[in-house]
Scaffold this motif. Structure first.
Motif, PDB file in Angstrom:
ATOM      1  N   GLY A 180      -2.856  -7.108  12.300  1.00  0.00           N
ATOM      2  CA  GLY A 180      -2.889  -7.082  13.758  1.00  0.00           C
ATOM      3  C   GLY A 180      -1.828  -7.934  14.418  1.00  0.00           C
ATOM      4  N   MET A 181      -1.283  -8.911  13.689  1.00  0.00           N
ATOM      5  CA  MET A 181      -0.260  -9.798  14.245  1.00  0.00           C
ATOM      6  C   MET A 181       1.157  -9.263  14.057  1.00  0.00           C
ATOM      7  SD  MET A 181      -1.473 -13.530  13.067  1.00  0.00           S
ATOM      8  CE  MET A 181      -3.004 -14.249  13.606  1.00  0.00           C
ATOM      9  N   TYR A 182       1.338  -8.431  13.049  1.00  0.00           N
ATOM     10  CA  TYR A 182       2.683  -7.978  12.701  1.00  0.00           C
ATOM     11  C   TYR A 182       3.155  -6.847  13.608  1.00  0.00           C
ATOM     12  CZ  TYR A 182       2.060 -10.604   8.358  1.00  0.00           C
ATOM     13  OH  TYR A 182       1.840 -11.581   7.427  1.00  0.00           O
ATOM     14  N   THR A 183       4.475  -6.762  13.755  1.00  0.00           N
ATOM     15  CA  THR A 183       5.067  -5.658  14.505  1.00  0.00           C
ATOM     16  C   THR A 183       5.987  -4.811  13.627  1.00  0.00           C
ATOM     17  OG1 THR A 183       6.841  -7.131  15.253  1.00  0.00           O
ATOM     18  CG2 THR A 183       4.940  -6.858  16.717  1.00  0.00           C
ATOM     19  N   SER A 184       6.421  -5.346  12.502  1.00  0.00           N
ATOM     20  CA  SER A 184       7.269  -4.604  11.572  1.00  0.00           C
ATOM     21  C   SER A 184       6.405  -3.671  10.717  1.00  0.00           C
ATOM     22  CB  SER A 184       8.028  -5.586  10.668  1.00  0.00           C
ATOM     23  OG  SER A 184       8.529  -4.920   9.532  1.00  0.00           O
ATOM     24  N   THR A 185       6.830  -2.432  10.577  1.00  0.00           N
ATOM     25  CA  THR A 185       6.061  -1.451   9.815  1.00  0.00           C
ATOM     26  C   THR A 185       5.878  -1.884   8.367  1.00  0.00           C
ATOM     27  OG1 THR A 185       6.919   0.294  11.236  1.00  0.00           O
ATOM     28  CG2 THR A 185       5.912   0.981   9.186  1.00  0.00           C
ATOM     29  N   THR A 186       6.886  -2.477   7.768  1.00  0.00           N
ATOM     30  CA  THR A 186       6.791  -2.929   6.377  1.00  0.00           C
ATOM     31  C   THR A 186       5.709  -3.985   6.233  1.00  0.00           C
ATOM     32  OG1 THR A 186       9.153  -2.509   6.092  1.00  0.00           O
ATOM     33  CG2 THR A 186       8.083  -3.893   4.450  1.00  0.00           C
ATOM     34  N   GLU A 187       5.710  -4.966   7.125  1.00  0.00           N
ATOM     35  CA  GLU A 187       4.695  -6.018   7.079  1.00  0.00           C
ATOM     36  C   GLU A 187       3.304  -5.453   7.341  1.00  0.00           C
ATOM     37  OE1 GLU A 187       6.309  -8.504  10.128  1.00  0.00           O
ATOM     38  OE2 GLU A 187       7.308  -9.821   8.681  1.00  0.00           O
ATOM     39  N   ILE A 188       3.206  -4.517   8.255  1.00  0.00           N
ATOM     40  CA  ILE A 188       1.914  -3.902   8.577  1.00  0.00           C
ATOM     41  C   ILE A 188       1.370  -3.173   7.360  1.00  0.00           C
ATOM     42  CG2 ILE A 188       0.818  -2.084   9.951  1.00  0.00           C
ATOM     43  CD1 ILE A 188       2.750  -2.894  12.233  1.00  0.00           C
ATOM     44  N   VAL A 189       2.214  -2.407   6.679  1.00  0.00           N
ATOM     45  CA  VAL A 189       1.767  -1.643   5.508  1.00  0.00           C
ATOM     46  C   VAL A 189       1.320  -2.584   4.395  1.00  0.00           C
ATOM     47  CG1 VAL A 189       2.534  -0.069   3.685  1.00  0.00           C
ATOM     48  CG2 VAL A 189       3.089   0.421   6.063  1.00  0.00           C
ATOM     49  N   ILE A 190       2.037  -3.682   4.195  1.00  0.00           N
ATOM     50  CA  ILE A 190       1.654  -4.652   3.155  1.00  0.00           C
ATOM     51  C   ILE A 190       0.306  -5.283   3.500  1.00  0.00           C
ATOM     52  CG2 ILE A 190       2.238  -6.885   2.120  1.00  0.00           C
ATOM     53  CD1 ILE A 190       5.198  -6.008   2.334  1.00  0.00           C
ATOM     54  N   ALA A 191       0.135  -5.727   4.736  1.00  0.00           N
ATOM     55  CA  ALA A 191      -1.125  -6.350   5.147  1.00  0.00           C
ATOM     56  C   ALA A 191      -2.281  -5.351   5.068  1.00  0.00           C
ATOM     57  CB  ALA A 191      -1.000  -6.907   6.559  1.00  0.00           C
ATOM     58  N   LYS A 192      -2.024  -4.114   5.498  1.00  0.00           N
ATOM     59  CA  LYS A 192      -3.063  -3.085   5.425  1.00  0.00           C
ATOM     60  C   LYS A 192      -3.434  -2.800   3.973  1.00  0.00           C
ATOM     61  CE  LYS A 192      -2.353   1.282   5.805  1.00  0.00           C
ATOM     62  NZ  LYS A 192      -2.103   2.658   6.097  1.00  0.00           N
ATOM     63  N   SER A 193      -2.443  -2.813   3.087  1.00  0.00           N
ATOM     64  CA  SER A 193      -2.704  -2.582   1.668  1.00  0.00           C
ATOM     65  C   SER A 193      -3.597  -3.674   1.085  1.00  0.00           C
ATOM     66  CB  SER A 193      -1.398  -2.526   0.880  1.00  0.00           C
ATOM     67  OG  SER A 193      -0.596  -1.463   1.332  1.00  0.00           O
ATOM     68  N   VAL A 194      -3.345  -4.923   1.467  1.00  0.00           N
ATOM     69  CA  VAL A 194      -4.197  -6.034   1.012  1.00  0.00           C
ATOM     70  C   VAL A 194      -5.616  -5.823   1.526  1.00  0.00           C
ATOM     71  CG1 VAL A 194      -4.625  -8.514   1.275  1.00  0.00           C
ATOM     72  CG2 VAL A 194      -2.319  -7.692   0.790  1.00  0.00           C
ATOM     73  N   GLY A 195      -5.758  -5.450   2.788  1.00  0.00           N
ATOM     74  CA  GLY A 195      -7.085  -5.216   3.361  1.00  0.00           C
ATOM     75  C   GLY A 195      -7.829  -4.085   2.692  1.00  0.00           C
ATOM     76  N   ILE A 196      -7.157  -2.966   2.476  1.00  0.00           N
ATOM     77  CA  ILE A 196      -7.812  -1.809   1.862  1.00  0.00           C
ATOM     78  C   ILE A 196      -8.175  -2.091   0.411  1.00  0.00           C
ATOM     79  CG2 ILE A 196      -7.450   0.584   1.116  1.00  0.00           C
ATOM     80  CD1 ILE A 196      -5.974   1.020   3.767  1.00  0.00           C
ATOM     81  N   PHE A 197      -7.271  -2.729  -0.340  1.00  0.00           N
ATOM     82  CA  PHE A 197      -7.581  -3.084  -1.722  1.00  0.00           C
ATOM     83  C   PHE A 197      -8.783  -4.017  -1.771  1.00  0.00           C
ATOM     84  CE2 PHE A 197      -7.306  -5.837  -5.408  1.00  0.00           C
ATOM     85  CZ  PHE A 197      -7.279  -4.896  -6.427  1.00  0.00           C
ATOM     86  N   SER A 198      -8.851  -4.955  -0.834  1.00  0.00           N
ATOM     87  CA  SER A 198      -9.965  -5.908  -0.810  1.00  0.00           C
ATOM     88  C   SER A 198     -11.281  -5.225  -0.482  1.00  0.00           C
ATOM     89  CB  SER A 198      -9.675  -7.023   0.184  1.00  0.00           C
ATOM     90  OG  SER A 198      -8.523  -7.729  -0.211  1.00  0.00           O
ATOM     91  N   ILE A 199     -11.261  -4.233   0.394  1.00  0.00           N
ATOM     92  CA  ILE A 199     -12.484  -3.477   0.690  1.00  0.00           C
ATOM     93  C   ILE A 199     -12.978  -2.789  -0.576  1.00  0.00           C
ATOM     94  CG2 ILE A 199     -13.420  -1.458   1.890  1.00  0.00           C
ATOM     95  CD1 ILE A 199     -11.524  -2.120   4.207  1.00  0.00           C
ATOM     96  N   ILE A 200     -12.072  -2.127  -1.276  1.00  0.00           N
ATOM     97  CA  ILE A 200     -12.444  -1.392  -2.486  1.00  0.00           C
ATOM     98  C   ILE A 200     -12.948  -2.355  -3.562  1.00  0.00           C
ATOM     99  CG2 ILE A 200     -11.509   0.031  -4.353  1.00  0.00           C
ATOM    100  CD1 ILE A 200      -9.688   1.285  -2.116  1.00  0.00           C
ATOM    101  N   ALA A 201     -12.265  -3.486  -3.716  1.00  0.00           N
ATOM    102  CA  ALA A 201     -12.700  -4.475  -4.707  1.00  0.00           C
ATOM    103  C   ALA A 201     -14.056  -5.068  -4.325  1.00  0.00           C
ATOM    104  CB  ALA A 201     -11.653  -5.575  -4.836  1.00  0.00           C
ATOM    105  N   TYR A 202     -14.262  -5.346  -3.041  1.00  0.00           N
ATOM    106  CA  TYR A 202     -15.545  -5.874  -2.557  1.00  0.00           C
ATOM    107  C   TYR A 202     -16.674  -4.909  -2.890  1.00  0.00           C
ATOM    108  CZ  TYR A 202     -19.104  -7.516   0.716  1.00  0.00           C
ATOM    109  OH  TYR A 202     -20.265  -7.962   1.269  1.00  0.00           O
TER     110      TYR A 202
END
Length: 191
Positions: free
Chosen positions: A55-77
């Motif tokens: 939510g803080m990032y504006t660069s697409t690359t940073e957004i995709v990386i942060a979203k990937s961490v979030g989605i992986f964490s949901i699946i792992a949780y």
């Protein structure tokens, strides 16, 4: 307002990490369950970090990386929670391994589909970056089905464990804890 939401999510992630690790350190007599609780706290924390920083990032690359961490964490949780429930209901080891492997493969394929940026549009809403699906993609439908299967499986095994116990001790506390997990998991349905 976006900065407040992002900061709150990151603070929540820090609290989840702290609670999970401190429970593991303090409750040595809990056996393997303490490891599961620690992993739940850590993955819930990284879930919050991923989407808080996204939510803080504006660069697409940073957004995709942060979203990937979030989605992986949901699946792992979800996977750790399912493994914990398998252990609590004393599921036969063969079935537990089979269910965990199937669930893991399903989750991994969901992760691979969801991190692809071609079906998402990123927008700034009130100082917070969010994403939505541009069209009804296969990845979006697959993700929704994955969440429904995951939440249903966890709810069924949680209820089997809750009502299959011989003792009535702490049943209310366990029910509240289970509902808290269910609400946390169900909050990702609007995804």
């Amino acid at each position: 307002m976006g900065a407040v939401i992002n900061s709150s999510i990151i603070i929540l992630g820090t609290i989840a990490n702290f609670c999970g690790v401190s429970f593991c350190i303090r409750e040595k007599e809990m056996g393997k369950i303490r490891i599961h609780i620690m992993l739940l706290g850590v993955f819930a924390g990284f879930w919050c970090y991923g989407f808080g920083f996204m939510g803080m990032y504006t660069s697409t690359t940073e957004i995709v990386i942060a979203k990937s961490v979030g989605i992986f964490s949901i699946i792992a949780y979800l996977t750790v929670l399912l493994v914990l429930l398998f252990e609590l209901v004393n599921l036969r080891p063969l079935y537990a391994v089979l269910f965990t492997a199937l669930f893991g493969i399903y989750g991994l394929s969901d992760f691979v589909l969801m991190i692809q940026a071609d079906g998402h549009k990123y927008v700034q809403i009130d100082g917070r970056t969010a994403y939505y699906y541009v069209f009804k993609s296969f990845a979006a439908q697959y993700h929704r089905i994955y969440l429904v299967v995951a939440i249903s499986t966890i709810l069924v095994f949680g209820l089997v464990w809750l009502f299959g116990r011989n003792t009535k001790q702490n049943r209310h506390m366990i029910f509240v804890l289970m509902m808290a997990h269910f609400c946390l998991v169900a909050s990702c349905i609007p995804d």
